[in-house]
Design a protein around this motif. Structure first.
Motif, PDB file in Angstrom:
ATOM      1  N   ILE A 160       7.415   1.428  -1.697  1.00 52.19           N
ATOM      2  CA  ILE A 160       6.683   2.067  -2.795  1.00 52.19           C
ATOM      3  C   ILE A 160       5.744   3.101  -2.185  1.00 52.19           C
ATOM      4  O   ILE A 160       4.912   2.767  -1.340  1.00 52.19           O
ATOM      5  CB  ILE A 160       5.860   1.044  -3.601  1.00 52.19           C
ATOM      6  N   VAL A 161       5.878   4.351  -2.611  1.00 49.80           N
ATOM      7  CA  VAL A 161       5.017   5.417  -2.109  1.00 49.80           C
ATOM      8  C   VAL A 161       4.029   5.784  -3.205  1.00 49.80           C
ATOM      9  O   VAL A 161       4.422   6.028  -4.353  1.00 49.80           O
ATOM     10  CB  VAL A 161       5.834   6.653  -1.693  1.00 49.80           C
ATOM     11  N   ILE A 191       3.435   2.554   1.022  1.00 49.95           N
ATOM     12  CA  ILE A 191       3.029   3.677   1.857  1.00 49.95           C
ATOM     13  C   ILE A 191       2.015   4.463   1.037  1.00 49.95           C
ATOM     14  O   ILE A 191       2.358   5.026  -0.006  1.00 49.95           O
ATOM     15  CB  ILE A 191       4.225   4.568   2.231  1.00 49.95           C
ATOM     16  N   VAL A 192       0.768   4.471   1.469  1.00 47.22           N
ATOM     17  CA  VAL A 192      -0.318   5.082   0.702  1.00 47.22           C
ATOM     18  C   VAL A 192      -0.707   6.409   1.349  1.00 47.22           C
ATOM     19  O   VAL A 192      -1.087   6.448   2.527  1.00 47.22           O
ATOM     20  CB  VAL A 192      -1.537   4.144   0.623  1.00 47.22           C
ATOM     21  N   LEU A 193      -0.619   7.483   0.569  1.00 48.63           N
ATOM     22  CA  LEU A 193      -0.887   8.827   1.059  1.00 48.63           C
ATOM     23  C   LEU A 193      -2.180   9.369   0.455  1.00 48.63           C
ATOM     24  O   LEU A 193      -2.652   8.863  -0.564  1.00 48.63           O
ATOM     25  CB  LEU A 193       0.279   9.752   0.699  1.00 48.63           C
ATOM     26  N   PRO A 194      -2.741  10.405   1.039  1.00 48.14           N
ATOM     27  CA  PRO A 194      -3.935  11.021   0.446  1.00 48.14           C
ATOM     28  C   PRO A 194      -3.584  11.688  -0.881  1.00 48.14           C
ATOM     29  O   PRO A 194      -2.468  12.179  -1.053  1.00 48.14           O
ATOM     30  CB  PRO A 194      -4.356  12.071   1.488  1.00 48.14           C
ATOM     31  N   PRO A 195      -4.504  11.740  -1.827  1.00 46.23           N
ATOM     32  CA  PRO A 195      -4.237  12.415  -3.100  1.00 46.23           C
ATOM     33  C   PRO A 195      -4.405  13.918  -2.961  1.00 46.23           C
ATOM     34  O   PRO A 195      -5.000  14.410  -2.003  1.00 46.23           O
ATOM     35  CB  PRO A 195      -5.313  11.831  -4.028  1.00 46.23           C
ATOM     36  N   GLY A 196      -3.865  14.655  -3.932  1.00 47.60           N
ATOM     37  CA  GLY A 196      -4.095  16.098  -3.968  1.00 47.60           C
ATOM     38  C   GLY A 196      -2.887  16.929  -3.589  1.00 47.60           C
ATOM     39  O   GLY A 196      -1.958  16.462  -2.922  1.00 47.60           O
ATOM     40  N   VAL A 247      13.720   4.082  -3.308  1.00 43.46           N
ATOM     41  CA  VAL A 247      12.299   4.191  -3.013  1.00 43.46           C
ATOM     42  C   VAL A 247      11.565   4.432  -4.338  1.00 43.46           C
ATOM     43  O   VAL A 247      12.035   5.200  -5.187  1.00 43.46           O
ATOM     44  CB  VAL A 247      12.026   5.352  -2.040  1.00 43.46           C
ATOM     45  N   VAL A 248      10.418   3.791  -4.521  1.00 40.58           N
ATOM     46  CA  VAL A 248       9.645   3.941  -5.753  1.00 40.58           C
ATOM     47  C   VAL A 248       8.546   4.981  -5.542  1.00 40.58           C
ATOM     48  O   VAL A 248       7.749   4.876  -4.607  1.00 40.58           O
ATOM     49  CB  VAL A 248       9.024   2.597  -6.176  1.00 40.58           C
ATOM     50  N   ALA A 249       8.530   5.997  -6.396  1.00 35.76           N
ATOM     51  CA  ALA A 249       7.469   7.010  -6.389  1.00 35.76           C
ATOM     52  C   ALA A 249       6.476   6.644  -7.482  1.00 35.76           C
ATOM     53  O   ALA A 249       6.761   6.822  -8.669  1.00 35.76           O
ATOM     54  CB  ALA A 249       8.054   8.397  -6.636  1.00 35.76           C
TER      55      ALA A 249
END
Length: 366
Positions: A40-41, A67-72, A99-101
């Motif tokens: 899950i991203v 998988i945690v990404l920065p926002p923006g 993969v889950v967005a």
């Protein structure tokens, strides 16, 4: 529950819309897991919703890895694409996996593009958490990242296997982002549905303030409109899908001038771009001035920018035209524009003189 099919032959999929759906996401995700761990991203702003989805999967016996990404908008970059694909490979994602967005348009665009190239293509599911993503970017298979030259110039068409929309997640969204997403709702009325534009004039305030029925209706109507256009012209080859770009040529130039930052959100750029498209159409005698004024007045009334100054952009026409020349729709040196003959009368014009647009932008800024 509302289910809207996107009919694309072997690439067809459903868009499922239901309040509270997030807590039951495993009902749809578990059959796609093949008994394997699901990736899950998401981004840092969506962690409460991530917890809901992961809890649902755990209850259904499906393991997951986030998988945690920065926002923006800056996350739609080469660097983040490399980081994401490396992480997905580390997790052992296979072609047959999904993969889950989980997030807004930035996450959906990035994850979709990563999945289009990972091992020459793997599956993905869109769970959009912003209004803009729910009514527009999660449906249709356009995936991309940004480059120094402009927005969404590096990408691919890659359809999701499924889109799950829970309108309740909008309750946690900042009002500015709800307003920005609303620009992509009213766009469907301006393209070819004047009755829906009238509905928007009456119900926009309630939608933005959180009225559940208004939100549900707007999302379902918008998704159905986009699904119809995408089914007719999946890869934007006949011109039908190009209508969905209303406001984007002007809007992307404004976004580029703002550095693709939170200074001007994508939906805010689209709103200003639609007002400019209608204003330019009226200036050329294509649309009634009253219609252009009506569009601008509606955008102002709900707190969206109705032109360059309202969007906080002071650049002259020459500068904005320079940004437009990087537009991905350029064809043989010609830039098509979405113009209008009135509300609901959008059409593609391939004969626009950029010098004329430059003069209009200078006048609009003045």
């Amino acid at each position: 529950m509302t289910t809207i099919p996107v009919s694309l032959g072997a690439r067809s999929y459903d868009v499922v819309i239901e309040a509270g759906l997030l807590a039951r996401a495993a009902d749809w995700l578990a059959p796609l897991s093949r008994g394997r761990r699901m990736a899950i991203v998401t981004d840092e702003n969506v962690l409460p919703h991530l917890a809901t989805v992961q809890a649902a999967l755990t209850a259904a016996g499906v393991a997951s890895e986030a998988i945690v990404l920065p926002p923006g908008e800056s996350t739609k970059s080469w660097a983040m694409l490399e980081h994401l694909t490396d992480r997905l490979l580390e997790l052992g994602v296979e072609r047959g996996d999904h993969v889950v967005a989980l997030g807004g348009g930035v996450i959906g665009d990035l994850v979709g593009f990563a999945c289009s190239i990972l091992k020459r293509g793997c599956g993905f599911v869109q769970i959009p958490t912003t209004l803009l993503a729910q009514v527009d970017s999660s449906v249709g298979g356009k995936t991309a990242i940004n480059s120094k030259a402009g927005k969404n110039l590096i990408g691919a068409f890659h359809q999701p296997a499924l889109v799950l929309i829970d309108p309740n997640v909008l309750d946690t969204l900042a009002e500015r982002h709800v307003r920005a997403g609303y620009a992509e709702v009213v766009k469907y009325g301006l393209i070819d549905d004047p009755d829906f534009f009238g509905w928007c004039e009456t119900h926009a305030a309630a939608l933005i303030e959180g009225d559940a029925d208004a939100r549900l209706y707007a999302i379902a109507h918008s998704v159905a409109a986009k699904a119809r256009i995408v089914a007719e012209d999946e890869r934007e080859t006949t011109g039908a899908r190009a209508l969905l770009n209303l406001g984007h040529t002007f809007g992307h130039a404004l976004e580029a001038e703002a550095g693709f930052s939170d200074r001007l959100l994508h939906g805010e750029g689209v709103a200003a771009g639609m007002a400019l498209a209608y204003g330019y159409s009226a200036a050329r005698g294509l649309a009634p001035q009253g219609d252009a004024d009506r569009v601008a007045a509606h955008l102002r009334a709900i707190g969206l920018p109705d032109g360059t100054a309202a969007a906080g952009i002071t650049a002259d026409g020459e500068t904005l035209i320079a940004h437009m020349l990087h537009d991905k729709k350029m064809d043989a040196g010609t830039l098509p524009f979405l113009l209008a003959r009135g509300i609901g009368g959008t059409f593609l014009d391939k004969s626009v003189d950029l010098a004329d647009v430059r003069a209009f932008l200078d006048q609009a800024a003045a």
